[in-house]
Design an enzyme around this catalytic site. Sequence first.
Site, PDB file in Angstrom:
ATOM      1  N   GLU A 109      43.440  -5.557  63.824  1.00 36.68           N
ATOM      2  CA  GLU A 109      43.249  -4.632  62.696  1.00 36.68           C
ATOM      3  C   GLU A 109      41.816  -4.645  62.186  1.00 36.68           C
ATOM      4  OE1 GLU A 109      45.849  -5.210  59.316  1.00 36.68           O
ATOM      5  OE2 GLU A 109      44.937  -3.554  58.230  1.00 36.68           O
ATOM      6  N   LYS A 111      45.730  -1.741  65.305  1.00 42.12           N
ATOM      7  CA  LYS A 111      46.105  -1.217  63.986  1.00 42.12           C
ATOM      8  C   LYS A 111      44.851  -0.681  63.309  1.00 42.12           C
ATOM      9  CE  LYS A 111      48.287  -2.621  59.651  1.00 42.12           C
ATOM     10  NZ  LYS A 111      49.493  -3.231  59.127  1.00 42.12           N
TER      11      LYS A 111
HETATM   12  P1  13P Z   1      48.461  -0.439  54.077  1.00 40.15           P
HETATM   13  O1  13P Z   1      49.355   0.427  54.926  1.00 40.15           O
HETATM   14  O2  13P Z   1      48.934  -0.596  52.681  1.00 40.15           O
HETATM   15  O3  13P Z   1      47.016  -0.042  54.193  1.00 40.15           O
HETATM   16  O4  13P Z   1      48.552  -1.905  54.655  1.00 40.15           O
HETATM   17  C1  13P Z   1      48.675  -2.146  55.976  1.00 40.15           C
HETATM   18  C2  13P Z   1      48.200  -3.502  56.272  1.00 40.15           C
HETATM   19  O5  13P Z   1      48.891  -4.275  56.889  1.00 40.15           O
HETATM   20  C3  13P Z   1      46.857  -3.886  55.837  1.00 40.15           C
HETATM   21  O6  13P Z   1      46.506  -5.088  56.433  1.00 40.15           O
END
Ligand code: 13P
Length: 390
Positions: free
Chosen positions: A188, A230
Amino acid sequence: MTHQFPTLSEAQKRELHETALRIVSPGKGILAADESVGSMAKRLAQVGVENTEQNRRQYRQILFSADDRINNCIGGIIFFHETLYQHSDNGVPFVKMSRDRGILVGVKVDKGVVPLAGTCGETTTQGLDGLSERCAQYKKDGALFAKWRCVLKISDTNPSKLAITENANVLARYSSICQQHGIVPIIEPEILPDGDHDLKRCQYVTEKVLAAVYKAMSDHHVYLEGTLLKPNMVTPGHSCSTKYSPEEVAMASLTALRRTVPPAVTGELWFSHRNKSNLQRQRTVSVYLPVPVGVAFLSGGQSEEEASVHLNAINNCPLAKPWILTFSFGRALQASALRAWRGHKENEKAATEQFIKRAEVNSLACQGKYTGGDNCGEAHQCNYGSCYAY
Ligand code: 13P
């Protein structure tokens, strides 16, 4: 020049790939319920609930006890460490509740962001120390995938080369450690929506960040077919005065992905069959079948409805899409549920229904089948918070 020394066996690769596939199988996405204790404090404060372990457990139970309607919508849940070891009111471990219904268990393994000295407010993410041991333990305790969040910011000068390189490297190092333990890493690299930049600038930065991430993955010998990405959707900054259509957001998001994310993230599935031309020796031949794996977007402060509409538009965008494109939403799956609950026992059922509704909407959106519907109300409330921590 680096050399190809053995890293993972074929059996390990196969296990990782199959796990990744199960999480994002058609119509399914991920519930990100891994808010740290500090992040939960902010969430609970918004609805007037005290941030105690009991209240956090009670709230998570509302999500995890949703009925079977979510089984076809949610392929994985990301837990926070504390939640991984909590139980329902009836004493059933949350991990068991999730696994028993076929929802895979993941865990946030990073330890949050820390400043990168000498930069203009930029950060890296810590948590590599002891990660190998923690992954081994989490695997024993039922986790099959993990999440590590890095944060990048857009301004006239950010993200710096240092922030891009450092965050790409730490994501690759984390991924490599997870895979050694049979845990699928969710990668991510979140680019925050803070600022007044336009869609083009977000796309440009997203491309630079993702390109660096995949260069680092290659350098660290990460098995891409056993990962999930992600990313942020490509959206304008929160304070940008120009408005863009869902189709424009979708085109910018997909263009950025197509330019930077290797099709190997699609994955390939081993299967064996008898070699018919050589029946006597009954030789088993292994063949690769291309099977899409995934990109699971975060919601990044978009309203629930906005995130779903954008995800739907991405799946309907007329560009070739070699990956499954789904959701790994935190706020965009939970915001209405949290507001419905407000800490009151009598609201629990209504809160669970709100969560189920968002799960169903996003299940449609990740297949490009969401026709909209919620034109007003709760689902349109903005979930943005500046410099969002998790
Ligand atoms: P949000 O969808 O609230 O942005 O969070 C996703 C997430 O896992 C952030 O690390």
